[in-house]
Design an enzyme around this catalytic site. Structure first.
Site, PDB file in Angstrom:
ATOM      1  N   CYS A 174       8.778   5.468  -8.197  1.00 18.30           N
ATOM      2  CA  CYS A 174       8.475   6.113  -6.920  1.00 18.30           C
ATOM      3  C   CYS A 174       9.597   7.030  -6.430  1.00 18.30           C
ATOM      4  CB  CYS A 174       8.152   5.052  -5.870  1.00 18.30           C
ATOM      5  SG  CYS A 174       6.817   3.960  -6.389  1.00 18.30           S
ATOM      6  N   HIS A 215      11.223   6.224   3.156  1.00 18.18           N
ATOM      7  CA  HIS A 215      10.372   5.777   2.046  1.00 18.18           C
ATOM      8  C   HIS A 215       9.276   4.870   2.599  1.00 18.18           C
ATOM      9  CE1 HIS A 215       9.222   4.908  -2.013  1.00 18.18           C
ATOM     10  NE2 HIS A 215       9.464   3.616  -1.892  1.00 18.18           N
ATOM     11  N   GLU A 229      15.238  -0.887   3.537  1.00 17.27           N
ATOM     12  CA  GLU A 229      15.580   0.511   3.784  1.00 17.27           C
ATOM     13  C   GLU A 229      16.346   0.646   5.097  1.00 17.27           C
ATOM     14  OE1 GLU A 229      13.627   4.997   3.816  1.00 17.27           O
ATOM     15  OE2 GLU A 229      12.300   3.253   3.882  1.00 17.27           O
ATOM     16  N   LYS A 267       3.691   7.706   4.714  1.00 19.51           N
ATOM     17  CA  LYS A 267       2.765   6.993   3.818  1.00 19.51           C
ATOM     18  C   LYS A 267       1.679   6.257   4.592  1.00 19.51           C
ATOM     19  CE  LYS A 267       5.998   6.262  -0.022  1.00 19.51           C
ATOM     20  NZ  LYS A 267       7.197   6.893   0.595  1.00 19.51           N
ATOM     21  N   HIS A 306       0.546   5.839  -0.847  1.00 22.03           N
ATOM     22  CA  HIS A 306       1.749   5.962  -1.671  1.00 22.03           C
ATOM     23  C   HIS A 306       1.385   6.641  -2.987  1.00 22.03           C
ATOM     24  CE1 HIS A 306       5.492   5.344  -3.471  1.00 22.03           C
ATOM     25  NE2 HIS A 306       5.650   4.043  -3.361  1.00 22.03           N
ATOM     26  N   PHE A 340      10.629   1.250  -8.467  1.00 20.07           N
ATOM     27  CA  PHE A 340      10.799   0.160  -9.422  1.00 20.07           C
ATOM     28  C   PHE A 340      11.848   0.564 -10.463  1.00 20.07           C
ATOM     29  CE2 PHE A 340       6.379  -2.139  -9.209  1.00 20.07           C
ATOM     30  CZ  PHE A 340       6.622  -2.437  -7.885  1.00 20.07           C
TER      31      PHE A 340
END
Length: 413
Positions: free
Chosen positions: A162, A302, A313, A334, A339, A399
């Site tokens: 991502c 994010h 975050e 998002k 996403h 990830f």
């Protein structure tokens, strides 16, 4: 000597619209792109999550059939977004050897790969398309954009989950600084609303389960958030040196002033709860920009709406900004788009550029009760950014422990 890098073209296709202007208008209006899926495979495979944020304009509505059939959906979105950005930039007249492609995806041609596997099992090897590998390979987006735009400086691909397309933009900044090109098309695309990815993310407890209320499922920063929503689409930015842009009389949206990339080395799916790696990426982006944390006026977070990711975050940004993080207008877009995995950073970079142009932070929809562990300055309404110089960052974390951040400044044009 550090060159000044500018954004001269943008393109986007997502659940909020088939163009960048449509995306921006619907984002500011608080539209949700998430809906119940109607595909037969939802019931056929008993997928436990029945909704996603599919692109509102399908590629086959835009691309000629002869072109679309040779491309995986992820590359179709790449071509659509990049073409829009190129036309928006005025279709620069540039030598092929001075035009580069920095593209990204998180998964690549998953539809092509698994459709081919089904064909092999059901009909045998002779029925497998000869273009299967060129369509499924992760660099198909970069390769096809290079062919379409006759870009010969380079055609590079980032695959970092991502964080992918944010990293591609950070790379483009460096490639322009290094003189490898005068113009770069950067961005990313993803089309992974597929039974296998939906089932896998659901099994990992990563997706929201609000099947009865999909439009409000993505709730970044809310205390009752329960996971992210799958999205799809692509976004592109045309980046060039300011000298080159001015010489051809191009309109300029904003400056791209820096990027930062780091790794957590913590867990294959979870990010570091202390936020050290993410904070380091922010610091690198600001250092490259020659800026301090006090100069940042807007953040596109994010903020995926997962129970663990959002607080992590916040902790990362608190390391950089201290208590001032609670005062900076933050957008968690998002909530509206879902996403887009490897394409999400580029889409959010487009939104960040437009936020600077219009001096407004887009709203974060679906805010119920804020989580005390995520006290970002989020708003369900657009937040004005005010007068004076503007500096914004856009964050992406993926990830594998990948962190990527890009920084933009307003253009005083």
């Amino acid at each position: 000597m550090t060159k000044r890098i500018v954004v001269t073209g943008i393109g986007a296709t997502s659940a909020l619209g088939g163009t960048a202007p449509e995306n921006w208008a619907n984002l500011l209006a608080g539209v949700s792109g998430t809906h119940t899926l109607t595909h037969e495979w939802i019931e056929q495979y008993q997928i436990p999550v029945t909704f996603a944020a599919e692109a509102s304009v399908r590629p086959e509505e835009v691309l000629p059939r002869h072109e679309a059939k040779r491309l995986d959906p992820s590359t179709q979105f790449a071509l659509i977004a990049a073409r829009e950005a190129w036309e928006d930039a005025g279709a620069p007249d540039i030598a092929p050897e001075r035009l580069g492609i920095d593209w990204a995806t998180g998964i690549g041609g998953v539809w092509t790969l698994l459709d081919a596997w089904d064909t092999l099992r059901e009909k045998g090897p002779r029925r497998v398309m000869p273009l299967t590998v060129p369509m499924l390979m992760p660099n198909a987006g970069a390769g096809n954009l290079s062919l379409h735009f006759n870009a010969k400086a380079f055609a590079r691909t980032v695959v970092s989950a991502c964080a992918s397309s944010t990293e591609s933009i950070a790379n483009a900044y460096e490639h322009l600084q290094d003189g490898l090109a005068d113009v770069v098309i950067a961005g990313g695309a993803e089309s992974a609303i597929h039974p296998i990815t939906m089932a896998s993310f659901a099994s990992a407890q990563a997706l929201s389960r609000r099947n009865d209320d999909p439009e409000h499922a993505s709730r970044p920063g809310a205390i009752d958030r329960d996971g992210f929503v799958m999205g799809e689409g692509g976004a592109a930015l045309v980046l060039e040196t300011e000298e080159h842009a001015k010489a051809r009389g191009a309109k300029i949206y904003a400056y791209l002033v820096g990027g930062g990339v780091s790794a957590d080395s913590y867990h294959i799916t979870g990010n570091d709860p202390e936020g050290a790696g993410a904070a380091r990426a922010v610091e690198q982006a600001l250092a490259q920009a020659g800026a301090t944390p006090d100069q940042v006026t807007h953040i596109n977070a994010h903020a995926t709406s997962t129970p663990v990711g959002d607080p992590n975050e916040y902790e990362a940004l608190k390391r950089v900004f201290g208590s001032r993080i609670d005062e900076i207008p933050v957008s968690a877009t998002k909530a509206s788009t879902g996403h887009l995995l490897g394409g999400t950073g580029a889409l959010e970079a487009v939104y960040t550029v437009l936020a600077l142009r219009d001096r407004v932070a887009p709203p974060t929809i679906n805010m119920t009760e804020p989580d005390p562990a995520v006290p970002f300055k989020l708003s369900g309404e657009p937040q004005p950014l005010g007068d004076g110089p503007q500096l914004a960052i856009s964050n992406s974390f993926g990830f594998g422990g990948h962190n990527a951040v890009v920084a933009f400044a307003d253009y005083p044009g």
